[in-house]
Design a protein around this motif. Structure first.
Motif, PDB file in Angstrom:
ATOM      1  N   VAL A  22       0.837  -1.196   0.000  1.00  0.00           N
ATOM      2  CA  VAL A  22       0.000   0.000   0.000  1.00  0.00           C
ATOM      3  C   VAL A  22       0.875   1.251   0.000  1.00  0.00           C
ATOM      4  CG1 VAL A  22      -0.206   0.175   2.505  1.00  0.00           C
ATOM      5  CG2 VAL A  22      -2.083   0.953   1.079  1.00  0.00           C
ATOM      6  N   LYS A  23       0.315   2.375  -0.465  1.00  0.00           N
ATOM      7  CA  LYS A  23       1.011   3.659  -0.408  1.00  0.00           C
ATOM      8  C   LYS A  23       0.741   4.327   0.935  1.00  0.00           C
ATOM      9  CE  LYS A  23       0.823   4.630  -5.311  1.00  0.00           C
ATOM     10  NZ  LYS A  23       0.324   5.532  -6.355  1.00  0.00           N
ATOM     11  N   THR A  24       1.806   4.839   1.563  1.00  0.00           N
ATOM     12  CA  THR A  24       1.681   5.572   2.816  1.00  0.00           C
ATOM     13  C   THR A  24       2.229   6.982   2.610  1.00  0.00           C
ATOM     14  OG1 THR A  24       3.879   5.092   3.720  1.00  0.00           O
ATOM     15  CG2 THR A  24       2.157   3.417   4.066  1.00  0.00           C
ATOM     16  N   ARG A  25       2.096   7.810   3.614  1.00  0.00           N
ATOM     17  CA  ARG A  25       2.645   9.167   3.536  1.00  0.00           C
ATOM     18  C   ARG A  25       4.160   9.148   3.407  1.00  0.00           C
ATOM     19  NH1 ARG A  25      -0.977  13.362   6.663  1.00  0.00           N
ATOM     20  NH2 ARG A  25      -2.886  12.905   5.520  1.00  0.00           N
ATOM     21  N   SER A  26       4.788   8.081   3.887  1.00  0.00           N
ATOM     22  CA  SER A  26       6.252   7.960   3.824  1.00  0.00           C
ATOM     23  C   SER A  26       6.733   7.255   2.565  1.00  0.00           C
ATOM     24  CB  SER A  26       6.760   7.177   5.035  1.00  0.00           C
ATOM     25  OG  SER A  26       6.355   7.793   6.229  1.00  0.00           O
ATOM     26  N   GLY A  27       5.821   6.722   1.764  1.00  0.00           N
ATOM     27  CA  GLY A  27       6.175   5.965   0.562  1.00  0.00           C
ATOM     28  C   GLY A  27       5.442   4.630   0.533  1.00  0.00           C
ATOM     29  N   GLU A  28       5.714   3.856  -0.478  1.00  0.00           N
ATOM     30  CA  GLU A  28       5.057   2.559  -0.640  1.00  0.00           C
ATOM     31  C   GLU A  28       5.709   1.523   0.277  1.00  0.00           C
ATOM     32  OE1 GLU A  28       4.134  -0.577  -4.251  1.00  0.00           O
ATOM     33  OE2 GLU A  28       4.574   1.509  -4.708  1.00  0.00           O
ATOM     34  N   ILE A  29       4.878   0.723   0.952  1.00  0.00           N
ATOM     35  CA  ILE A  29       5.413  -0.315   1.834  1.00  0.00           C
ATOM     36  C   ILE A  29       4.737  -1.653   1.543  1.00  0.00           C
ATOM     37  CG2 ILE A  29       5.997   1.287   3.695  1.00  0.00           C
ATOM     38  CD1 ILE A  29       3.530   0.205   5.218  1.00  0.00           C
ATOM     39  N   THR A  30       5.430  -2.715   1.903  1.00  0.00           N
ATOM     40  CA  THR A  30       4.881  -4.065   1.842  1.00  0.00           C
ATOM     41  C   THR A  30       4.996  -4.679   3.227  1.00  0.00           C
ATOM     42  OG1 THR A  30       5.506  -4.337  -0.475  1.00  0.00           O
ATOM     43  CG2 THR A  30       5.062  -6.347   0.778  1.00  0.00           C
ATOM     44  N   ILE A  31       3.874  -5.130   3.749  1.00  0.00           N
ATOM     45  CA  ILE A  31       3.836  -5.788   5.051  1.00  0.00           C
ATOM     46  C   ILE A  31       3.840  -7.292   4.810  1.00  0.00           C
ATOM     47  CG2 ILE A  31       2.526  -6.105   7.182  1.00  0.00           C
ATOM     48  CD1 ILE A  31       3.422  -3.228   6.859  1.00  0.00           C
ATOM     49  N   LEU A  32       4.764  -7.989   5.468  1.00  0.00           N
ATOM     50  CA  LEU A  32       4.861  -9.437   5.362  1.00  0.00           C
ATOM     51  C   LEU A  32       4.523 -10.079   6.706  1.00  0.00           C
ATOM     52  CD1 LEU A  32       8.240  -9.608   3.422  1.00  0.00           C
ATOM     53  CD2 LEU A  32       5.940  -9.857   2.462  1.00  0.00           C
ATOM     54  N   ASN A  33       4.394 -11.391   6.704  1.00  0.00           N
ATOM     55  CA  ASN A  33       4.114 -12.155   7.918  1.00  0.00           C
ATOM     56  C   ASN A  33       5.140 -11.820   9.009  1.00  0.00           C
ATOM     57  OD1 ASN A  33       2.619 -14.118   9.348  1.00  0.00           O
ATOM     58  ND2 ASN A  33       4.144 -15.665   8.865  1.00  0.00           N
ATOM     59  N   LYS A  34       4.665 -11.632  10.238  1.00  0.00           N
ATOM     60  CA  LYS A  34       5.497 -11.342  11.409  1.00  0.00           C
ATOM     61  C   LYS A  34       6.204  -9.983  11.318  1.00  0.00           C
ATOM     62  CE  LYS A  34       4.828 -15.461  13.233  1.00  0.00           C
ATOM     63  NZ  LYS A  34       3.979 -15.709  14.343  1.00  0.00           N
ATOM     64  N   HIS A  35       5.640  -9.036  10.565  1.00  0.00           N
ATOM     65  CA  HIS A  35       6.203  -7.680  10.473  1.00  0.00           C
ATOM     66  C   HIS A  35       6.185  -7.044  11.861  1.00  0.00           C
ATOM     67  CE1 HIS A  35       6.611  -3.468   9.216  1.00  0.00           C
ATOM     68  NE2 HIS A  35       7.008  -3.933   8.039  1.00  0.00           N
ATOM     69  N   ARG A  36       7.118  -6.160  12.109  1.00  0.00           N
ATOM     70  CA  ARG A  36       7.147  -5.467  13.408  1.00  0.00           C
ATOM     71  C   ARG A  36       5.897  -4.604  13.555  1.00  0.00           C
ATOM     72  NH1 ARG A  36       8.485  -0.113  12.925  1.00  0.00           N
ATOM     73  NH2 ARG A  36       9.343   0.498  10.931  1.00  0.00           N
ATOM     74  N   PRO A  37       5.474  -4.316  14.774  1.00  0.00           N
ATOM     75  CA  PRO A  37       4.304  -3.443  14.976  1.00  0.00           C
ATOM     76  C   PRO A  37       4.513  -2.085  14.309  1.00  0.00           C
ATOM     77  CG  PRO A  37       4.817  -4.591  17.002  1.00  0.00           C
ATOM     78  CD  PRO A  37       5.954  -4.874  16.050  1.00  0.00           C
ATOM     79  N   LEU A  38       3.409  -1.568  13.734  1.00  0.00           N
ATOM     80  CA  LEU A  38       3.494  -0.343  12.945  1.00  0.00           C
ATOM     81  C   LEU A  38       2.122   0.314  12.882  1.00  0.00           C
ATOM     82  CD1 LEU A  38       4.997   1.395  10.698  1.00  0.00           C
ATOM     83  CD2 LEU A  38       4.070  -0.246   9.078  1.00  0.00           C
ATOM     84  N   ILE A  39       2.108   1.630  12.946  1.00  0.00           N
ATOM     85  CA  ILE A  39       0.902   2.415  12.684  1.00  0.00           C
ATOM     86  C   ILE A  39       1.313   3.498  11.708  1.00  0.00           C
ATOM     87  CG2 ILE A  39      -0.833   3.984  13.629  1.00  0.00           C
ATOM     88  CD1 ILE A  39      -0.617   2.470  16.268  1.00  0.00           C
ATOM     89  N   THR A  40       0.545   3.663  10.609  1.00  0.00           N
ATOM     90  CA  THR A  40       0.888   4.664   9.613  1.00  0.00           C
ATOM     91  C   THR A  40      -0.358   5.188   8.907  1.00  0.00           C
ATOM     92  OG1 THR A  40       2.402   5.150   7.783  1.00  0.00           O
ATOM     93  CG2 THR A  40       1.284   3.022   7.725  1.00  0.00           C
ATOM     94  N   LEU A  41      -0.229   6.355   8.290  1.00  0.00           N
ATOM     95  CA  LEU A  41      -1.303   6.959   7.500  1.00  0.00           C
ATOM     96  C   LEU A  41      -1.196   6.500   6.060  1.00  0.00           C
ATOM     97  CD1 LEU A  41      -1.046  10.600   8.852  1.00  0.00           C
ATOM     98  CD2 LEU A  41      -2.871   8.969   9.317  1.00  0.00           C
ATOM     99  N   LEU A  42      -2.331   6.244   5.433  1.00  0.00           N
ATOM    100  CA  LEU A  42      -2.361   5.773   4.046  1.00  0.00           C
ATOM    101  C   LEU A  42      -2.685   6.913   3.086  1.00  0.00           C
ATOM    102  CD1 LEU A  42      -4.283   2.431   4.578  1.00  0.00           C
ATOM    103  CD2 LEU A  42      -1.813   2.833   4.588  1.00  0.00           C
ATOM    104  N   GLU A  43      -2.176   6.794   1.879  1.00  0.00           N
ATOM    105  CA  GLU A  43      -2.414   7.744   0.802  1.00  0.00           C
ATOM    106  C   GLU A  43      -3.365   7.135  -0.226  1.00  0.00           C
ATOM    107  OE1 GLU A  43      -0.965  10.994   0.073  1.00  0.00           O
ATOM    108  OE2 GLU A  43      -0.660  10.854   2.236  1.00  0.00           O
ATOM    109  N   LYS A  44      -3.852   7.962  -1.127  1.00  0.00           N
ATOM    110  CA  LYS A  44      -4.728   7.500  -2.201  1.00  0.00           C
ATOM    111  C   LYS A  44      -3.969   6.525  -3.094  1.00  0.00           C
ATOM    112  CE  LYS A  44      -7.754   9.063  -5.849  1.00  0.00           C
ATOM    113  NZ  LYS A  44      -8.410  10.205  -6.469  1.00  0.00           N
TER     114      LYS A  44
END
Length: 79
Positions: A22-44
């Protein structure tokens, strides 16, 4: 990981997934299994959910929030 995507229309997706892109305010990210905890804002843009069999589900969104918790649950609130 368990992925839940909620929008104003209701539940868009709920189930197990291999990855979530997904696209976030910080750039595009990919979340995989067992990813570290994270909270972020999403972009269009379009979120891509890759399922176990390689199937890809796309969900269009204008904005929102993403939370990955320490129990391997990914929750997305989007519009």
């Amino acid at each position: 990981m368990k992925v839940s995507v909620y929008t104003l229309r209701g539940i868009e997706f709920e189930g197990e997934a291999v990855s979530f892109n997904v696209k976030t305010r910080s750039g595009e990210i990919t979340i995989l299994n067992k990813h570290r905890p994270l909270i972020t804002l999403l972009e269009k843009g379009s979120a891509k959910i890759v399922l176990g069999g390689g199937e890809i589900k796309e969900i269009n969104m204008n904005s929102g929030f993403l939370e990955m918790d320490d129990k391997n649950n990914l929750n997305v609130l989007a519009d």
